[in-house]
Design an enzyme around this catalytic site. Structure first.
Site, mmCIF file in Angstrom:
data_model
loop_
_atom_site.group_PDB
_atom_site.id
_atom_site.type_symbol
_atom_site.label_atom_id
_atom_site.label_comp_id
_atom_site.label_asym_id
_atom_site.label_seq_id
_atom_site.Cartn_x
_atom_site.Cartn_y
_atom_site.Cartn_z
ATOM 1 N N HIS A 119 -11.547 11.156 -36.238
ATOM 2 C CA HIS A 119 -10.895 12.286 -35.579
ATOM 3 C C HIS A 119 -11.544 13.592 -36.014
ATOM 4 O O HIS A 119 -12.275 14.199 -35.252
ATOM 5 C CB HIS A 119 -9.394 12.285 -35.884
ATOM 6 C CG HIS A 119 -8.658 13.427 -35.278
ATOM 7 N ND1 HIS A 119 -7.749 14.182 -35.983
ATOM 8 C CD2 HIS A 119 -8.697 13.965 -34.033
ATOM 9 C CE1 HIS A 119 -7.258 15.127 -35.200
ATOM 10 N NE2 HIS A 119 -7.819 15.020 -34.001
ATOM 11 N N CYS A 158 -4.485 13.329 -42.871
ATOM 12 C CA CYS A 158 -4.648 14.640 -42.230
ATOM 13 C C CYS A 158 -3.861 14.742 -40.923
ATOM 14 O O CYS A 158 -3.130 15.694 -40.711
ATOM 15 C CB CYS A 158 -6.127 14.929 -41.983
ATOM 16 S SG CYS A 158 -7.078 15.108 -43.507
ATOM 17 N N HIS A 159 -4.038 13.762 -40.032
ATOM 18 C CA HIS A 159 -3.385 13.855 -38.721
ATOM 19 C C HIS A 159 -2.718 12.543 -38.297
ATOM 20 O O HIS A 159 -2.352 12.383 -37.135
ATOM 21 C CB HIS A 159 -4.401 14.306 -37.657
ATOM 22 C CG HIS A 159 -5.017 15.623 -37.982
ATOM 23 N ND1 HIS A 159 -6.239 15.727 -38.581
ATOM 24 C CD2 HIS A 159 -4.551 16.889 -37.833
ATOM 25 C CE1 HIS A 159 -6.528 17.010 -38.779
ATOM 26 N NE2 HIS A 159 -5.524 17.730 -38.341
ATOM 27 N N GLY A 160 -2.608 11.594 -39.222
ATOM 28 C CA GLY A 160 -1.824 10.393 -38.965
ATOM 29 C C GLY A 160 -2.498 9.261 -38.220
ATOM 30 O O GLY A 160 -1.809 8.397 -37.678
#
Length: 197
Positions: free
Chosen positions: A137, A161-163
């Site tokens: 990502h 960080c963003h799952g």
């Protein structure tokens, strides 16, 4: 000179006459000078290009980092280690038979980035999963390789960080990551050593 006229003693114009030897010598000298000049320019061009091209070759420290050898003899089934390859983290995981069967049960058509476990490992070494430890990502380092780290709901890796959540084959299953964790080029140099790069 062939077109020039010379004035003789009587004052009449007469075309110049050549015996042929002077003209040929002039042409031969001119050709030699042209060939010598072009050759000299070519040698000069090479003298400039060779150092220019050789300075673009990778230095010794870069070549040393272009591959990494890892001893995998101490990695028990179900464990993973973190190593470094080209200044980036790499995960080496020894999958258990249960993790392998869980990865094989997943319909490939349901995956965002469809790949089987066999496509991500070497023949006869399906239990060894080697991937870059960089989330696809935004480049964070996922958890799940270290002792006691969160592996996410699919038992693989979890990016804090963003799952993004990866399964036991390091395939993206949930979250914003568009692709599976990258598999670097590698080969087994023996039963206990793997060379990455």
């Amino acid at each position: 000179m062939a077109d020039e006229a010379i004035v003789n003693a009587s004052g009449t114009d007469t075309p110049a006459v050549h015996d042929g030897s002077g003209g040929e010598d002039g042409v031969r000298r001119r050709d030699f000078i042209n060939i010598a000049a072009v050759s000299f320019a070519g040698v000069g061009g090479l003298a400039v290009l060779v150092p220019l091209v050789s300075q673009m070759a990778p230095s010794a420290d870069v070549l040393a980092e272009s591959s990494t050898e890892i001893d995998i003899s101490q990695i028990a089934p179900g464990q993973a280690i973190k190593a470094v390859f080209r200044k980036q983290p790499v995960f080496v995981r020894n999958l258990t038979p249960t993790e392998i069967s869980e990865a094989d049960k997943v319909p490939v058509s349901s995956l965002r980035d469809p790949q089987t476990l066999e496509e991500r490992t070497k023949p006869g070494k399906t239990n060894w999963l080697i991937t870059m430890g960089v989330c696809t990502h935004l480049g964070c380092v996922p958890l799940g390789a270290g002792e006691g780290e969160v592996k996410g709901e699919f038992g693989g890796y979890f990016c804090p960080c963003h799952g993004s959540v990866y399964d036991t084959a390091a395939r993206i299953r949930k979250g914003p990551a568009p692709k599976n964790l990258e598999v670097p080029p590698y080969e087994f140099t023996s039963d206990t050593v793997v060379k990455i790069g």
